[in-house]
Scaffold this active site. Structure first.
Site, PDB file in Angstrom:
ATOM      1  N   PHE A  91      42.606  44.473  42.633  1.00 36.88           N
ATOM      2  CA  PHE A  91      41.467  43.581  42.887  1.00 36.88           C
ATOM      3  C   PHE A  91      40.704  44.054  44.119  1.00 36.88           C
ATOM      4  O   PHE A  91      40.388  43.309  45.022  1.00 36.88           O
ATOM      5  CB  PHE A  91      41.968  42.130  43.042  1.00 36.88           C
TER       6      PHE A  91
ATOM      7  N   THR B 230      43.858  50.105  40.007  1.00 33.26           N
ATOM      8  CA  THR B 230      44.415  50.382  41.332  1.00 33.26           C
ATOM      9  C   THR B 230      43.949  51.773  41.774  1.00 33.26           C
ATOM     10  O   THR B 230      43.311  52.493  41.005  1.00 33.26           O
ATOM     11  CB  THR B 230      45.965  50.319  41.316  1.00 33.26           C
TER      12      THR B 230
ATOM     13  N   LYS C  85      41.758  57.585  37.806  1.00 34.15           N
ATOM     14  CA  LYS C  85      41.846  58.960  37.285  1.00 34.15           C
ATOM     15  C   LYS C  85      43.270  59.514  37.292  1.00 34.15           C
ATOM     16  O   LYS C  85      43.576  60.406  36.499  1.00 34.15           O
ATOM     17  CB  LYS C  85      40.998  59.901  38.154  1.00 34.15           C
TER      18      LYS C  85
ATOM     19  N   GLU D 240      36.865  55.353  29.657  1.00 32.25           N
ATOM     20  CA  GLU D 240      35.459  55.735  29.842  1.00 32.25           C
ATOM     21  C   GLU D 240      35.078  55.868  31.316  1.00 32.25           C
ATOM     22  O   GLU D 240      34.451  56.832  31.739  1.00 32.25           O
ATOM     23  CB  GLU D 240      34.544  54.701  29.170  1.00 32.25           C
TER      24      GLU D 240
ATOM     25  N   VAL E 298      35.316  58.865  34.436  1.00 30.44           N
ATOM     26  CA  VAL E 298      34.350  59.945  34.700  1.00 30.44           C
ATOM     27  C   VAL E 298      32.947  59.350  34.636  1.00 30.44           C
ATOM     28  O   VAL E 298      32.564  58.746  33.627  1.00 30.44           O
ATOM     29  CB  VAL E 298      34.475  61.075  33.647  1.00 30.44           C
TER      30      VAL E 298
ATOM     31  N   ASP F  74      38.461  65.188  43.594  1.00 31.44           N
ATOM     32  CA  ASP F  74      37.965  64.146  42.682  1.00 31.44           C
ATOM     33  C   ASP F  74      37.375  64.789  41.416  1.00 31.44           C
ATOM     34  O   ASP F  74      37.665  64.385  40.292  1.00 31.44           O
ATOM     35  CB  ASP F  74      36.904  63.304  43.414  1.00 31.44           C
TER      36      ASP F  74
ATOM     37  N   LYS G  29      38.555  64.717  37.275  1.00 30.63           N
ATOM     38  CA  LYS G  29      37.641  64.382  36.171  1.00 30.63           C
ATOM     39  C   LYS G  29      37.525  65.524  35.165  1.00 30.63           C
ATOM     40  O   LYS G  29      37.458  65.295  33.956  1.00 30.63           O
ATOM     41  CB  LYS G  29      36.266  64.026  36.746  1.00 30.63           C
TER      42      LYS G  29
ATOM     43  N   GLY H 285      30.351  53.263  41.869  1.00 31.34           N
ATOM     44  CA  GLY H 285      29.912  51.908  42.226  1.00 31.34           C
ATOM     45  C   GLY H 285      30.704  50.893  41.417  1.00 31.34           C
ATOM     46  O   GLY H 285      31.020  51.140  40.243  1.00 31.34           O
TER      47      GLY H 285
HETATM   48  N1  LIG Z   1      34.712  52.428  43.354  1.00 32.16           N
HETATM   49  C1  LIG Z   1      34.141  53.227  42.459  1.00 32.16           C
HETATM   50  O1  LIG Z   1      32.913  53.469  42.461  1.00 32.16           O
HETATM   51  C2  LIG Z   1      34.969  53.844  41.367  1.00 32.16           C
HETATM   52  C3  LIG Z   1      34.333  54.489  40.296  1.00 32.16           C
HETATM   53  C4  LIG Z   1      35.101  55.024  39.253  1.00 32.16           C
HETATM   54  C5  LIG Z   1      36.482  54.954  39.335  1.00 32.16           C
HETATM   55  N2  LIG Z   1      37.061  54.354  40.415  1.00 32.16           N
HETATM   56  C6  LIG Z   1      38.514  54.275  40.450  1.00 32.16           C
HETATM   57  O2  LIG Z   1      38.854  52.916  40.290  1.00 32.16           O
HETATM   58  C7  LIG Z   1      40.059  52.611  40.979  1.00 32.16           C
HETATM   59  C8  LIG Z   1      39.809  51.438  41.899  1.00 32.16           C
HETATM   60  O3  LIG Z   1      38.784  51.794  42.822  1.00 32.16           O
HETATM   61  P1  LIG Z   1      38.316  50.790  43.963  1.00 32.16           P
HETATM   62  O4  LIG Z   1      37.099  51.372  44.519  1.00 32.16           O
HETATM   63  O5  LIG Z   1      38.337  49.405  43.431  1.00 32.16           O
HETATM   64  O6  LIG Z   1      39.516  50.965  44.993  1.00 32.16           O
HETATM   65  P2  LIG Z   1      40.042  49.890  46.050  1.00 32.16           P
HETATM   66  O7  LIG Z   1      38.917  49.068  46.550  1.00 32.16           O
HETATM   67  O8  LIG Z   1      40.882  50.639  47.017  1.00 32.16           O
HETATM   68  O9  LIG Z   1      40.955  48.940  45.172  1.00 32.16           O
HETATM   69  C9  LIG Z   1      42.205  49.277  44.686  1.00 32.16           C
HETATM   70  C10 LIG Z   1      43.029  48.023  44.722  1.00 32.16           C
HETATM   71  O10 LIG Z   1      44.274  48.253  44.058  1.00 32.16           O
HETATM   72  C11 LIG Z   1      45.219  47.445  44.730  1.00 32.16           C
HETATM   73  N3  LIG Z   1      46.580  47.890  44.419  1.00 32.16           N
HETATM   74  C12 LIG Z   1      47.203  49.030  44.778  1.00 32.16           C
HETATM   75  N4  LIG Z   1      48.472  49.043  44.303  1.00 32.16           N
HETATM   76  C13 LIG Z   1      48.639  47.888  43.640  1.00 32.16           C
HETATM   77  C14 LIG Z   1      49.718  47.311  42.933  1.00 32.16           C
HETATM   78  N5  LIG Z   1      50.890  47.927  42.805  1.00 32.16           N
HETATM   79  N6  LIG Z   1      49.529  46.093  42.368  1.00 32.16           N
HETATM   80  C15 LIG Z   1      48.351  45.447  42.467  1.00 32.16           C
HETATM   81  N7  LIG Z   1      47.296  45.942  43.134  1.00 32.16           N
HETATM   82  C16 LIG Z   1      47.434  47.146  43.705  1.00 32.16           C
HETATM   83  C17 LIG Z   1      44.887  47.617  46.183  1.00 32.16           C
HETATM   84  O11 LIG Z   1      45.468  46.570  46.892  1.00 32.16           O
HETATM   85  P3  LIG Z   1      45.389  46.461  48.513  1.00 32.16           P
HETATM   86  O12 LIG Z   1      44.108  45.711  48.733  1.00 32.16           O
HETATM   87  O13 LIG Z   1      46.607  45.715  48.883  1.00 32.16           O
HETATM   88  O14 LIG Z   1      45.363  47.868  49.031  1.00 32.16           O
HETATM   89  C18 LIG Z   1      43.368  47.572  46.163  1.00 32.16           C
HETATM   90  O15 LIG Z   1      42.844  46.286  46.344  1.00 32.16           O
HETATM   91  C19 LIG Z   1      40.445  53.879  41.694  1.00 32.16           C
HETATM   92  O16 LIG Z   1      41.432  54.523  40.954  1.00 32.16           O
HETATM   93  C20 LIG Z   1      39.157  54.679  41.761  1.00 32.16           C
HETATM   94  O17 LIG Z   1      39.368  56.071  41.798  1.00 32.16           O
HETATM   95  C21 LIG Z   1      36.346  53.791  41.407  1.00 32.16           C
END
Ligand SMILES: NC(=O)c1ccc[n+]([C@@H]2O[C@H](COP(=O)([O-])OP(=O)(O)OC[C@H]3O[C@@H](n4cnc5c(N)ncnc54)[C@H](OP(=O)(O)O)[C@@H]3O)[C@@H](O)[C@H]2O)c1
Length: 354
Positions: free
Chosen positions: A24, A112, A141, A165, A168, A236, A240, A337
């Site tokens: 979350f 996560t 990823k 989806e 990437v 990164d 991908k 984003g």
């Molecule tokens: N942001 C983007 O634009 C984007 C785009 C494409 C893909 N992604 C991918 O999407 C994923 C999430 O990105 P994000 O930007 O949302 O990252 P983020 O803000 O760091 O969120 C990841 C969340 O996962 C939680 N988490 C980690 N281990 C966990 C577990 N065992 N159980 C429950 N929750 C857990 C973390 O909790 P804590 O708060 O306790 O650390 C954190 O809140 C990543 O893999 C990222 O590479 C992101």
């Protein structure tokens, strides 16, 4: 013939899909917000009643409400308290594995953080969910870059879908464009700009800045992390490129099989020299066939200004598939984003429903 007044009062029967959301952070919260805005539209347009029944967010708490969480209420209480446990009802405090097992969800949305060496928490989450016969959607990823073929086989054996989806280019069609829309074509290779942070830095340098200034600006704007290594050293993009090569070209690559160059060695002089020759330097991720074998690399390339990739600037992403039937097909769009990623997850959700 059905009388007109009956047609106008006919309603599509709703089909409920229960979702467990694991993670979350930026994407998890964006997904909850976008879904809360789209819930009624999904019902009206497709008859899809998509309901989040559980959220597990580690430091953000955990919540299970079997009859479905009221997302507006949840987001209001979360914005005030910083934890999903401030929601007035439901079971609180389950860890992520218990949430997957006990939620009664049909679909697990795994968002996560990415770990490209071990698969992180996401890999066991996804194995558990697929093994229990739940569909999985992820934008993480790590698991597909390290174990796509294993996870796809596990999904097939359990009669469920494993959809990725938004791993990437976030919600801009990439994996599903290559695997579904272009399904009648053979993908012979692809080339793309699939990391927005490095593309932003290269664009700023082309406008006259040096590397350190462009990187600091990217950090101030939230495009680059405090530790930018994952982006600027090319990791990164490697994750991908492996996902695209394995899902769309039948490869069995691991991140360590990919030749990798980041952008840390780039200088204003290199950019100026390329400019003088009518070229732009871009960080290109690509896969291609060599004697029938798929090879992949991420490297700095000089791209001619007539190539559509040369004109993809700032944080934008682009991908050109080379196919046997349609030749080159290029898609350009936002590649990161929370909201953009949430839309990719929703498109996978609709695909599962269909
Ligand atoms: N942001 C983007 O634009 C984007 C785009 C494409 C893909 N992604 C991918 O999407 C994923 C999430 O990105 P994000 O930007 O949302 O990252 P983020 O803000 O760091 O969120 C990841 C969340 O996962 C939680 N988490 C980690 N281990 C966990 C577990 N065992 N159980 C429950 N929750 C857990 C973390 O909790 P804590 O708060 O306790 O650390 C954190 O809140 C990543 O893999 C990222 O590479 C992101």
């Amino acid at each position: 013939m059905v009388p007109k007044h009956i047609i106008t009062t006919l309603r599509v029967p709703y089909f409920m899909i229960k979702i467990a959301l694991i993670g979350f952070g930026v994407v998890g919260q964006s997904f909850a917000r976008v879904l809360s805005q789209k819930q009624q539209g999904l019902k009206d347009k497709y008859g899809l009643d998509a309901s989040i029944v559980a959220i597990s967010g580690r430091s953000k708490g955990s919540l299970l409400v079997k009859e479905g969480i009221d997302l507006e209420k949840l987001l209001t209480s979360f914005d005030e308290s910083g934890t999903v446990e401030s929601y007035p009802t439901g079971i609180k405090g389950l860890d992520s594995m218990k949430t997957i097992k006990e939620s009664g969800a049909d679909v697990v949305v795994e968002v996560t953080g990415t770990n490209l060496e071990t698969g992180g928490a996401g890999l066991p989450h996804i194995r558990e969910a697929l093994g229990l016969g739940k569909h999985v959607i992820t934008c993480n990823k790590g698991p597909p870059a390290l174990a796509y073929n294993e996870l796809k086989e596990l999904a097939d054996a359990n009669g469920v879908k494993f959809r990725i989806e938004s791993t990437v280019m976030a919600g801009t069609p990439a994996v599903n464009l290559g695997g579904e829309t272009l399904a009648g074509n053979r993908i012979l290779g692809f080339k793309g700009i699939i990391n927005g942070t490095t593309n932003y830095i290269l664009t700023k340098m082309e406008q006259g800045g040096d590397y350190d200034t462009a990187l600091s600006e990217a950090q101030e704007l939230g495009y680059a992390e405090a530790d930018p290594a994952g982006d600027v050293e090319g990791w990164d993009a490697v994750g991908k490129v492996v996902i695209l090569a394995n899902t769309l070209m039948g490869a069995h690559l691991k991140p360590s099989d990919v030749e990798r160059e980041g952008i840390t060695g780039i200088t204003p002089a290199m950019i100026e020299e390329a400019k003088g020759e009518g070229m732009r330097i871009k960080l290109i991720a690509q896969a291609f066939l060599v004697d029938g074998e798929v090879k992949a690399k991420v490297s700095l390339e000089r791209v001619s200004m007539t190539n559509p990739l040369a004109n993809v600037n700032d944080t934008m992403n682009a991908l050109t598939f080379t196919t046997d039937g349609l030749h080159d097909v290029t898609v350009i769009g936002r590649g990161a984003g929370g909201v953009e990623t949430a839309h990719g997850i929703i498109s996978d959700l609709i695909a599962i429903y269909r």
